[in-house]
Design a protein around this motif. Structure first.
Motif, short mmCIF file in Angstrom:
data_model
loop_
_atom_site.label_atom_id
_atom_site.label_comp_id
_atom_site.label_asym_id
_atom_site.label_seq_id
_atom_site.Cartn_x
_atom_site.Cartn_y
_atom_site.Cartn_z
N LYS A 79 11.48 7.24 -2.45
CA LYS A 79 11.77 8.45 -3.36
C LYS A 79 10.53 8.46 -4.39
CE LYS A 79 16.72 8.46 -3.64
NZ LYS A 79 17.95 8.17 -4.38
N ASP A 80 9.97 7.41 -4.67
CA ASP A 80 8.78 7.64 -5.56
C ASP A 80 7.30 7.46 -4.91
OD1 ASP A 80 10.48 7.49 -7.76
OD2 ASP A 80 10.42 5.28 -8.04
N ASN A 81 7.42 7.47 -3.51
CA ASN A 81 6.40 7.54 -2.73
C ASN A 81 5.60 6.27 -2.81
OD1 ASN A 81 6.86 10.11 -1.10
ND2 ASN A 81 6.03 10.99 -2.94
N LYS A 82 6.10 5.09 -3.19
CA LYS A 82 5.38 3.87 -3.31
C LYS A 82 5.06 3.23 -1.88
CE LYS A 82 7.00 2.21 -7.92
NZ LYS A 82 7.82 1.15 -8.37
N ILE A 83 5.80 3.73 -0.84
CA ILE A 83 5.57 3.49 0.40
C ILE A 83 5.73 4.79 1.38
CG2 ILE A 83 6.14 1.02 0.28
CD1 ILE A 83 8.73 1.67 2.04
N ALA A 84 5.05 4.67 2.56
CA ALA A 84 5.28 6.04 3.34
C ALA A 84 6.29 6.26 3.90
CB ALA A 84 3.85 6.03 4.00
N GLY A 85 7.03 5.20 4.51
CA GLY A 85 8.18 5.28 5.31
C GLY A 85 8.91 3.93 5.46
N LYS B 9 0.86 -1.29 0.01
CA LYS B 9 0.00 0.04 0.04
C LYS B 9 0.93 1.29 0.13
CE LYS B 9 -3.14 -2.30 3.14
NZ LYS B 9 -3.56 -2.35 4.74
N PRO B 10 0.48 2.27 -0.44
CA PRO B 10 1.16 3.56 -0.50
C PRO B 10 1.44 3.89 1.03
CG PRO B 10 -1.04 4.10 -1.47
CD PRO B 10 -0.68 2.41 -1.39
N THR B 11 0.71 3.44 1.92
CA THR B 11 0.59 3.90 3.23
C THR B 11 1.36 3.08 4.21
OG1 THR B 11 -1.36 2.63 3.74
CG2 THR B 11 -1.62 5.13 3.13
#
Length: 523
Positions: free
Chosen positions: A243-249, A219-221
């Motif tokens: 970097k690509d915001n595919k994941i949140a952290g 998930k992106p989160t």
């Protein structure tokens, strides 16, 4: 007796040693300095800084034990120590709780942006909206690796009212139910989890267990945590996903290279990073130091060692007769474990011929260590292998028959679950190890660093294309064995190769018409 402490050790550990022995603390020694000094000492206590090389072992004329205050023993030449009869011990449980607590701390820090908010406020800013966080209550935590530390993390996460998914090939449904977790595959965890934490040893199977494919499923989160070993998560893939915001952290405590140089994510704002602090608590440092000190005291006073990495403490007259079979049993265990698809519930070890008349207890431990270390890595030793098997409900069965067949002695190890099984048989011929049977088919193979074992249909134009693929990739074949069955029957091919074979090359071999499957065995 004299003990050399060559890395920084807690005062409590040193004091315990000083109650019994003459202790010298001398840190920062080069290899040459340690070689010159080590001959006077009966025990050596280290952490990660000292390199106990073959040269050091060769110069250690009085040394009886090397104690590692911690888990990893990569800085010790264990084969050289074993050959010289030097016991190697570690402290596998001393930092368990500290590592589990650091994992939870990293997760919460990441969820609430605590490091970033701290840095912002100290820079004179007031950015409340920028650091909006998320709750962990009700979220799903994926735990990859449900050993001692992974289980402790799961227990603490349940206290935070999180739902737990877990992947561990050695944990069955009964154990999962006992821990209150739901078993899932790595890819299922990647798809479903809000937080993912890894707690496996670093092995061939677990290296890059979270890679580009897994990040694409998240998930992106989603947020990931690694407080185990650098390399379990692919650092380049992680950097790109952040970097690509595919994941949140991400919250990372360990790195492939330490300190990390040119790491793709260390400077990113959505990454929380710490310099390998998982075991860096006052309590953990005391625990591992005291644990190793107690091991050294026991061994130097003629007692047993509890956390032995090797097994040189057998009486010399017994060791001289079973040494080749110790190596054979561990080698066969490692090989059959790598050939087995999925996990297993039963390990059967059968001794035939002359070896059946010997004390095979140590051989069974060696076999079990070989079987388990494929997944569990260096944390498996001769002492804890039975308890690891028991904790995962793996049944271990030993059988003996003095009936002699083709060879004077043989050892067979079989892994099974339900109707699926894999077996391998070996022997020792003039101190040389030989694999003489795989899944009931006769072969005559010298175990080597790398072997490709395939199942295929016995017909023309199958073996040749496989060899051509290896040749095209400049991989030299140093030996070959093919089982004999009727034409068009299912048989086995085993190739000794001189270098590692990538998964891409294995996949090309699997696509050869007539090949059923192909696996790389690394010994």
């Amino acid at each position: 007796m004299k003990v050399l402490v060559s890395d920084s050790l807690s005062e409590e550990g040193v004091a315990k040693l000083e109650e019994h022995f003459d202790v010298e603390v001398s840190t920062g020694l080069s290899e040459d300095e340690l070689v010159e000094k080590i001959g006077d000492f009966d025990a050596l206590v280290i952490r990660s800084g000292t390199q106990v090389t073959a040269r050091v072992i060769e110069a250690a004329d009085k040394l009886k034990i090397v104690g590692r205050a911690g888990v990893g023993v990569d800085n010790i030449d264990i084969p050289a120590a074993t050959e010289k009869g030097i016991i190697v011990v570690n402290a596998p449980e001393g930092n368990m709780l500290s590592a589990a607590e650091h994992t939870i701390a990293m997760m919460l820090s990441m969820a609430r942006n605590i490091p970033q908010a701290t840095a912002s406020l100290k820079a004179g800013k007031w950015e409340r909206k920028k650091f909006l966080g998320v709750e962990v209550n009700g979220k799903t935590l994926g735990v990859i690796g449900l050993g001692r530390i992974g289980a402790e993390v799961a227990k603490r996460a349940q206290g935070l009212e999180m739902n737990i998914l877990a992947y561990d090939p050695f944990v069955n449904e009964d154990r999962a139910k006992e821990l209150g977790v739901e078993l899932a595959s790595v890819k299922d965890i990647a798809k479903r989890a809000d937080f993912i934490t890894v707690h496996t040893p670093l092995t061939k199977e677990t290296r890059n267990i979270l890679d580009t494919e897994e990040f694409d499923l998240m998930k992106p989160t989603a947020r990931v945590i690694n407080c185990a070993r650098g390399g379990i998560i692919n650092e380049d893939a992680l950097g790109k996903a952040l970097k690509d915001n595919k994941i949140a952290g991400a919250a990372i405590d360990v790195f492939t290279n330490e300190p990390p140089v040119n790491c793709s994510f260390v400077g990113l704002e959505n990454a929380v990073v710490t310099p390998h602090l998982g075991a860096s608590t006052e309590e953990a440092q005391v625990n591992v130091a005291v644990s190793v000190a107690e091991e050294v005291i026991s061994v130097l006073n003629g007692g047993p060692a509890r956390s032995t990495i090797n097994i040189p403490s057998i009486k010399p007259e017994i060791m001289s007769t079973i040494r080749p079979y110790l190596e054979l049993a561990e080698t066969l265990g490692s090989a059959v474990s790598q050939l087995m698809d999925g996990n297993y519930e039963k390990v059967e070890i059968a001794y035939k011929g002359d070896v059946a008349g010997k004390d095979t207890r140590h051989l069974t431990l060696a076999a079990l260590k070989g079987v388990l270390k494929t997944i569990m890595g260096a944390s498996v030793n001769y002492v804890n292998a039975p308890s690891i098997a028991k904790s995962r409900d793996i049944e271990v069965v030993e059988s003996k028959s003095e009936r002699v067949e083709e060879y004077t002695s043989s050892v067979t190890i079989k892994l099974s679950k339900d109707s699926i099984s894999k077996s391998i048989t070996g022997t020792v011929v003039e101190d040389d190890l030989r694999i003489i049977m795989i899944d009931g088919q006769r072969v005559d193979l010298a175990p080597s660093g790398y072997m490709i074992v395939s199942n295929h249909i016995n017909r023309p134009n199958v073996i040749g294309p496989c060899c051509m693929i290896l040749g095209d990739h400049e991989i030299n074949i140093s030996g070959m064995q093919v089982g004999r069955v009727q034409i068009c029957g299912k048989t086995i091919m085993a190739l000794n190769v001189d270098s590692e074979v990538s998964e891409d090359i294995l996949e090309q071999i699997r696509h050869v018409d007539g090949i059923i499957d192909a696996k790389l065995v690394s010994l």
